[in-house]
Motif scaffolding. Structure first.
Motif, PDB file in Angstrom:
ATOM      1  N   ARG A  10      -2.456   4.812   7.137  1.00  0.00           N
ATOM      2  CA  ARG A  10      -2.512   3.361   7.367  1.00  0.00           C
ATOM      3  C   ARG A  10      -1.166   2.716   7.089  1.00  0.00           C
ATOM      4  NH1 ARG A  10      -7.318   0.496   4.344  1.00  0.00           N
ATOM      5  NH2 ARG A  10      -6.657  -1.291   5.560  1.00  0.00           N
ATOM      6  N   VAL A  11      -0.474   3.190   6.047  1.00  0.00           N
ATOM      7  CA  VAL A  11       0.841   2.629   5.715  1.00  0.00           C
ATOM      8  C   VAL A  11       1.806   2.862   6.878  1.00  0.00           C
ATOM      9  CG1 VAL A  11       2.836   2.829   4.185  1.00  0.00           C
ATOM     10  CG2 VAL A  11       0.547   2.873   3.230  1.00  0.00           C
TER      11      VAL A  11
ATOM     12  N   LYS B 102      -1.599   0.334  16.740  1.00  0.00           N
ATOM     13  CA  LYS B 102      -3.038   0.198  16.501  1.00  0.00           C
ATOM     14  C   LYS B 102      -3.676   1.569  16.707  1.00  0.00           C
ATOM     15  CE  LYS B 102      -3.919  -4.541  18.105  1.00  0.00           C
ATOM     16  NZ  LYS B 102      -3.176  -5.277  17.126  1.00  0.00           N
TER      17      LYS B 102
ATOM     18  N   VAL C 162       0.054   0.342   0.080  1.00  0.00           N
ATOM     19  CA  VAL C 162      -1.287  -0.233   0.114  1.00  0.00           C
ATOM     20  C   VAL C 162      -1.897   0.090  -1.246  1.00  0.00           C
ATOM     21  CG1 VAL C 162      -3.562  -0.139   1.185  1.00  0.00           C
ATOM     22  CG2 VAL C 162      -1.517   0.045   2.597  1.00  0.00           C
TER      23      VAL C 162
ATOM     24  N   TYR D 122       8.761  -6.066   9.789  1.00  0.00           N
ATOM     25  CA  TYR D 122       8.195  -5.887   8.452  1.00  0.00           C
ATOM     26  C   TYR D 122       7.669  -4.472   8.313  1.00  0.00           C
ATOM     27  CZ  TYR D 122       8.769 -10.831   7.690  1.00  0.00           C
ATOM     28  OH  TYR D 122       9.321 -12.070   7.534  1.00  0.00           O
ATOM     29  N   GLU D 123       8.047  -3.833   7.232  1.00  0.00           N
ATOM     30  CA  GLU D 123       7.591  -2.466   7.006  1.00  0.00           C
ATOM     31  C   GLU D 123       6.601  -2.462   5.874  1.00  0.00           C
ATOM     32  OE1 GLU D 123      10.925   0.752   8.082  1.00  0.00           O
ATOM     33  OE2 GLU D 123      10.706   0.257   5.957  1.00  0.00           O
ATOM     34  N   CYS D 124       5.546  -1.675   6.022  1.00  0.00           N
ATOM     35  CA  CYS D 124       4.573  -1.579   4.957  1.00  0.00           C
ATOM     36  C   CYS D 124       5.124  -0.647   3.867  1.00  0.00           C
ATOM     37  CB  CYS D 124       3.257  -1.029   5.508  1.00  0.00           C
ATOM     38  SG  CYS D 124       2.047  -0.784   4.219  1.00  0.00           S
TER      39      CYS D 124
ATOM     40  N   ALA E 237       0.795   0.806  10.062  1.00  0.00           N
ATOM     41  CA  ALA E 237       1.079  -0.612   9.856  1.00  0.00           C
ATOM     42  C   ALA E 237       2.569  -0.882  10.033  1.00  0.00           C
ATOM     43  CB  ALA E 237       0.618  -1.061   8.479  1.00  0.00           C
ATOM     44  N   SER E 238       3.405   0.004   9.484  1.00  0.00           N
ATOM     45  CA  SER E 238       4.849  -0.169   9.619  1.00  0.00           C
ATOM     46  C   SER E 238       5.305  -0.044  11.064  1.00  0.00           C
ATOM     47  CB  SER E 238       5.604   0.864   8.785  1.00  0.00           C
ATOM     48  OG  SER E 238       5.399   0.622   7.420  1.00  0.00           O
TER      49      SER E 238
ATOM     50  N   GLU F 134      -0.323  -6.921  10.555  1.00  0.00           N
ATOM     51  CA  GLU F 134      -1.709  -6.476  10.665  1.00  0.00           C
ATOM     52  C   GLU F 134      -1.915  -5.260   9.797  1.00  0.00           C
ATOM     53  OE1 GLU F 134      -1.905  -7.880  15.301  1.00  0.00           O
ATOM     54  OE2 GLU F 134      -3.095  -6.171  14.668  1.00  0.00           O
TER      55      GLU F 134
ATOM     56  N   LEU G 292      -4.920   6.729   3.450  1.00  0.00           N
ATOM     57  CA  LEU G 292      -4.113   5.606   2.994  1.00  0.00           C
ATOM     58  C   LEU G 292      -2.686   5.703   3.522  1.00  0.00           C
ATOM     59  CD1 LEU G 292      -4.650   3.187   1.202  1.00  0.00           C
ATOM     60  CD2 LEU G 292      -3.659   4.436  -0.699  1.00  0.00           C
TER      61      LEU G 292
ATOM     62  N   TRP H 191      -1.510  -5.339  -0.113  1.00  0.00           N
ATOM     63  CA  TRP H 191      -0.471  -4.699   0.683  1.00  0.00           C
ATOM     64  C   TRP H 191       0.874  -5.285   0.312  1.00  0.00           C
ATOM     65  CZ3 TRP H 191      -1.190  -2.030   5.807  1.00  0.00           C
ATOM     66  CH2 TRP H 191      -2.500  -1.549   5.955  1.00  0.00           C
TER      67      TRP H 191
ATOM     68  N   LYS I  65      10.106   9.053   5.396  1.00  0.00           N
ATOM     69  CA  LYS I  65       9.642   9.615   4.133  1.00  0.00           C
ATOM     70  C   LYS I  65       8.122   9.636   4.096  1.00  0.00           C
ATOM     71  CE  LYS I  65       9.536   7.426   0.162  1.00  0.00           C
ATOM     72  NZ  LYS I  65       9.722   6.862  -1.183  1.00  0.00           N
TER      73      LYS I  65
ATOM     74  N   ARG J  99      12.312   4.828   5.279  1.00  0.00           N
ATOM     75  CA  ARG J  99      11.039   4.739   4.557  1.00  0.00           C
ATOM     76  C   ARG J  99       9.909   5.347   5.378  1.00  0.00           C
ATOM     77  NH1 ARG J  99      10.527  -0.653   3.169  1.00  0.00           N
ATOM     78  NH2 ARG J  99      10.849  -0.258   0.973  1.00  0.00           N
ATOM     79  N   VAL J 100       9.881   5.031   6.679  1.00  0.00           N
ATOM     80  CA  VAL J 100       8.817   5.550   7.530  1.00  0.00           C
ATOM     81  C   VAL J 100       8.936   7.069   7.644  1.00  0.00           C
ATOM     82  CG1 VAL J 100       7.882   5.551   9.876  1.00  0.00           C
ATOM     83  CG2 VAL J 100       8.537   3.401   8.803  1.00  0.00           C
TER      84      VAL J 100
ATOM     85  N   SER K  25      12.724   4.190  10.460  1.00  0.00           N
ATOM     86  CA  SER K  25      13.532   3.908   9.272  1.00  0.00           C
ATOM     87  C   SER K  25      13.355   5.035   8.255  1.00  0.00           C
ATOM     88  CB  SER K  25      13.070   2.594   8.637  1.00  0.00           C
ATOM     89  OG  SER K  25      11.834   2.800   7.993  1.00  0.00           O
TER      90      SER K  25
ATOM     91  N   TRP L  81       4.798  -5.584   1.751  1.00  0.00           N
ATOM     92  CA  TRP L  81       5.621  -5.428   2.950  1.00  0.00           C
ATOM     93  C   TRP L  81       7.076  -5.730   2.593  1.00  0.00           C
ATOM     94  CZ3 TRP L  81       2.819  -4.514   7.551  1.00  0.00           C
ATOM     95  CH2 TRP L  81       1.434  -4.779   7.463  1.00  0.00           C
TER      96      TRP L  81
END
Lengths: 346, 147
Positions: free
Chosen positions: B118-119, B127, A154, A149-151, B122-123, A111, B115, A139, B84, B81-82, B79, A141
């Motif tokens: 949101r990244v 919500k 974007v 799944y990691e984003c 999303a990861s 999502e 932005l 996007w 960072k 990445r998150v 993780s 992923w």
């Protein structure tokens, strides 16, 4: 392949089952030894259908994936190892299905998009997935162990609805096409920072003058075909490696090679390059055209199949296991399988 | 001695310049009134904008505070990445020039912040959304009800 004779596209099978328009098709790229080709189709009836060939040669629908998306399923794509199917929907989500024990199971839902997702594509490495949407973003992923799944990014840049995304056949380079008439090429600098490294427009690159609906690469990755509402197909030389960060002023770029005009009387919605570099196109004029590259490079029409369907053709896809078999999907709710016979490559 | 000619001119001048005098007086009154009400209106608009910017940045900072606390307790909760991305978001929020509303970059920095947020969400599959900000496209009724 048949020996002599002019090229013809023969309708071999007609797959019915969808109760609304069929939007998109995807052939499983890898179906294990002995098993025949497998085709996924998706459409306005919010379902995804899996089609297989029976021992007697007829095709049947082996699975219906429903009750997951609550709006049209617009696009589907198999992972390179053929084990996962991603489905992109107008409900703004992308579902990931795993085929295990004879059954398809939804193992993840991505999502993030604000509205209708239009397209989904797996990279050749199988670890990156790209989606695009009417929200004008793309996007990226990355698949993690355990179906997480990691984003990664974007990507903003298009000024309108993004119609399709497709990865280069072997580089981590992503291409997106849009209602804003442009084609954008995206690459990362090696550190998760993705940028638009080239935009192909009408003004600067002999690009399209209206919505670009689809793109397709050839196997070698040095040719890309795009199709548009401007009723043309354009072929691009994509041999420049845009995945490498540019050093100094020396930047090669992708360039326009050829424009095919006058073959379709309506919007061309889909184009696909076969492993033999034959271009198939499907359009709102219910016609399928096939082209091959000749010296130049330029392109020659092999054949034009009028009234291939009763309504708009939304998608054309060559079968990876049989480069003379073409699948087409239409607003008329059917999927057709065609056989190309005769001397197509003369 | 000769009468100075300006006596005649002086006598006529006020009536000739009546329009202009009235105009100038009216202008002066309007300007002064405008100065007062404009200042007040500007203050209201500034307060409103400032509040909105502050509220939005505060929301992101709040989320960052929670995420940073999680990382302190369990370094591997997210993780690499998150982590960072969280650090990048924190740097962006810190870099927002709160005291300089006329800085040309404020819109750009806010876009980058939104932005990056949101990244991350999303990861994480979270919500989470700042309610006050406009989306890039109109939400239709269906979207609102599904949140």
């Amino acid at each position: 392949m048949d020996g002599g004779g002019a090229a013809e596209l023969r309708e071999a099978h007609r797959l019915t089952g969808h109760s609304d328009r069929v939007w998109s098709l995807a052939w499983n790229p890898f179906t294990g030894s002995g098993a025949g080709p497998v085709l996924a189709s998706c459409g306005g009836d919010k379902a995804v259908r899996i089609w297989k060939r029976s021992p007697d040669g007829a095709w049947h629908c082996s699975d219906v994936l429903e009750d997951t998306h609550n709006r049209t399923v617009r696009s589907c794509a198999w992972s390179p190892d053929g084990k996962l199917l991603a489905t992109a929907s107008f409900d703004s989500t992308t579902a990931i299905w795993e085929y295990s024990g004879g059954d398809f199971e939804c193992v993840a839902t991505l999502e993030g998009h604000e509205n209708e997702v239009k397209s989904v594509s797996w990279s050749s490495s199988g670890s990156l997935l790209a989606t695009c949407s009417r929200d004008k973003t793309v996007w990226i992923w990355e698949m993690q162990p355990g179906n997480e799944y990691e984003c990664v990014a974007v990507l903003q840049g298009h000024t309108q609805d993004v119609k399709m995304v497709q990865w280069h056949p072997f580089l981590d380079v992503l291409v997106s096409v849009s209602y804003d008439n442009s084609i954008k090429v995206w690459a990362d600098d090696g550190d998760d920072e993705w940028h638009c490294v080239q935009t192909l427009t009408e003004a600067d690159n002999c690009g399209h003058s209206s919505t670009v609906w689809a793109l397709s690469f050839n196997k070698k990755g040095d040719r890309m075909v795009t199709c548009s509402d401007d009723r043309t197909l354009k072929i691009w030389d994509t041999s420049a490696d845009l995945s490498q960060p540019k050093t100094g002023d020396d930047h090669e770029s992708w360039r326009h090679l050829s424009t095919l005009t006058g073959y379709h009387g309506r919007t061309i919605f889909s184009a696909h390059l076969s492993s033999e570099d034959i271009i198939a196109s499907g359009a709102g004029d219910d016609t399928i055209c096939l082209f091959t590259e000749v010296e130049g490079p330029s392109y020659r029409l092999i054949l034009k199949k009028e009234k291939a369907h009763d309504m708009d053709i939304n998608c054309v896809r060559w079968c990876p296991q049989d480069p003379r078999m073409l699948a087409s999907a239409s607003d008329d709710g059917t999927v057709k399988l065609w056989e190309l016979r005769g001397n197509a490559l003369d | 001695m000769d009468q100075k000619p300006q006596d005649d001119i002086d006598f006529l001048e006020p009536s000739v310049l009546l329009d202009e005098t009235h105009y100038e007086e009216g202008f002066k009154n309007g300007y002064n009134d405008g100065l007062v009400t404009g200042k007040e209106e500007g203050r209201q608009v500034g307060l409103k904008n400032g509040f909105q910017v502050g509220e939005e940045l505060g929301f992101y900072q709040g989320c960052l505070d929670v995420w940073m606390s999680v990382i302190c307790i369990d370094h591997n909760a997210f993780s690499a990445r998150v982590r960072k991305n969280i650090e990048q978001l924190a740097a962006l929020v810190r870099s927002y020039p709160l005291s300089d509303p006329e800085d040309e970059q404020i819109q750009d920095i806010m876009e980058k912040i939104r932005l990056k947020f949101r990244v991350i969400t999303a990861s994480l599959g979270a919500k989470l959304e700042y309610e006050g900000r406009p989306a890039s496209s109109k939400h239709d009724v269906e979207d609102l009800s599904s949140v």
